[in-house]
Design an enzyme around this catalytic site. Structure first.
Site, PDB file in Angstrom:
ATOM      1  N   GLU A  21      11.599  -7.149  -5.892  1.00 16.04           N
ATOM      2  CA  GLU A  21      11.795  -7.257  -4.439  1.00 16.04           C
ATOM      3  C   GLU A  21      13.262  -7.284  -4.036  1.00 16.04           C
ATOM      4  OE1 GLU A  21       9.779  -9.811  -1.779  1.00 16.04           O
ATOM      5  OE2 GLU A  21       7.887  -9.762  -2.863  1.00 16.04           O
ATOM      6  N   SER A  43       9.969 -14.836  -4.011  1.00 15.07           N
ATOM      7  CA  SER A  43       9.200 -13.955  -4.896  1.00 15.07           C
ATOM      8  C   SER A  43      10.095 -12.831  -5.405  1.00 15.07           C
ATOM      9  CB  SER A  43       8.002 -13.368  -4.153  1.00 15.07           C
ATOM     10  OG  SER A  43       7.121 -14.389  -3.749  1.00 15.07           O
ATOM     11  N   ARG A  51       6.621  -4.923   2.041  1.00 17.71           N
ATOM     12  CA  ARG A  51       7.968  -5.396   1.703  1.00 17.71           C
ATOM     13  C   ARG A  51       8.978  -4.256   1.770  1.00 17.71           C
ATOM     14  NH1 ARG A  51       4.988  -8.574   2.615  1.00 17.71           N
ATOM     15  NH2 ARG A  51       4.334 -10.430   1.483  1.00 17.71           N
TER      16      ARG A  51
END
Length: 354
Positions: free
Chosen positions: A350, A254, A179
């Site tokens: 994130e 997420s 990520r």
């Protein structure tokens, strides 16, 4: 290093400017009601170059928004927001091993994945229904159900804001991580992604061993020899069953990364928590399921004012209506505190907070 660079050509036509106080509610998937001091719609690389050099933008901070699916806007933005709307998708070339397919940064990601399958070019089906645009995919190195975008990336085209140079980055230069990418680290606020070229393999094999995906294929009687379309449909079904539609309930997918810890820490943790959900990594470390950790701390379905943890997926924080970015971050802080206190594991956010 970038594989090539050139100067952005100017069309001579100024981009479309919006009035001061431009509303950004439709440009972030949390649906926060915040505004930009100034915003500009970017339909071409020439628009981008013209926008940052316009006297009205002098001295202003810049924020790039595509679908706004990976950002937490905590307040009005007191600078220039560049609304990336570049469109277009095409097959650049092919060889014996793969098709090379380019998509502009403003293309809807899920629609693009569906188009590649319509054109009989599989390879991205595991990434179906991820919210956002093509331009966000390499920045975040999006991934799901056993596949990361980095595995299909051939190159990324971007404009360097200060110079106006158009730069082509090969996959290695993108610095992909979990990520993560060069564009999220050193390249942040320096480069704007304008298109991505994907390498889609002609010798395709399904990635279908992820537990939820395997169960969905089994339920459809397609587990033995699934097609790319079967995988796509199963991914869509799983995601729709577990994740809220941002158009119905504001969220950024997420919210936390799955933490990765060393083997020694995992051994001690597993001794205390025998039911812990984990995934061994090639380097000997162990990835933990952040959603499981959050759920075990009792946060699934709980709310802090209008900010809440989704009742079907603890990884997803949602805006139930009227929540602010500060509310979401306060909720995230409380979750991180409880996970740290019980498991000794630090959760990493994130989406970017602004």
């Amino acid at each position: 290093m970038p594989v090539s660079a050139s100067s952005a050509a100017s069309s001579g036509v100024p981009p479309a400017w919006f009035s001061a106080g431009y509303p950004l509610r439709a440009h972030n998937t949390f649906g926060f009601d915040v505004r930009a001091h100034l915003a500009c719609h970017i339909a071409s690389e020439a628009d981008l170059d013209a926008a940052v050099r316009d006297p009205r933008a002098a001295g202003l901070r810049r924020l790039v928004l595509g679908g706004g699916s990976n950002v937490v806007l905590t307040r009005d933005f007191d600078g220039l927001v560049l609304l990336v709307g570049l469109r277009g998708r095409r097959v650049v070339r092919d060889d014996a091993a793969a098709w090379y397919v380019e998509a502009a940064a403003g293309e809807n990601w899920h629609d693009f994945v569906g188009w590649t399958l319509d054109e009989r070019m599989p390879g991205l089906e595991n990434l179906a229904l991820i919210p956002g645009t093509v331009g966000a995919a390499p920045i975040q190195n999006i991934g799901a159900y056993g596949l990361e975008m980095a595995e299909r990336c051939a190159s990324v085209r971007a404009v360097e804001l200060e110079t106006g140079d158009v730069v082509e980055f090969d996959a290695a230069a993108c610095g992909f991580g979990y990520r993560d990418s060069f564009f999220k680290r050193e390249g942040r606020d320096r480069f704007v992604v304008t298109s991505v070229t994907f390498r889609l393999p002609k010798q395709w094999a399904p990635h279908a061993d992820y537990a939820d995906l395997a169960r969905a294929l089994e339920a459809r009687g397609r587990a033995a020899s699934p097609t790319a379309r079967d995988v796509f449909d199963a991914v869509v079904a799983v995601r729709r069953a577990k994740l809220p539609d941002p158009l119905q309930l504001g969220n950024a997918g997420s919210f936390f990364k799955n933490p990765v810890i060393d083997a020694q820490q995992f051994g001690a943790l597993a001794a205390r928590e025998p039911g812990i959900v984990s995934y061994p990594q090639p380097d000997g470390r162990v990835k933990l399921a952040a959603g499981w950790l959050i759920d075990q701390c009792g946060w699934k379905g709980r709310a802090l004012r209008a900010a809440a943890v989704h009742d079907r997926q603890a990884l997803v924080l949602v805006n139930r209506g009227g929540a602010t970015g500060a509310d979401i971050l306060e909720l995230a802080h409380a979750i991180r505190h409880d996970v740290r206190a019980r498991f000794g594991v630090e959760l990493e956010q994130e989406p970017v907070s602004l």
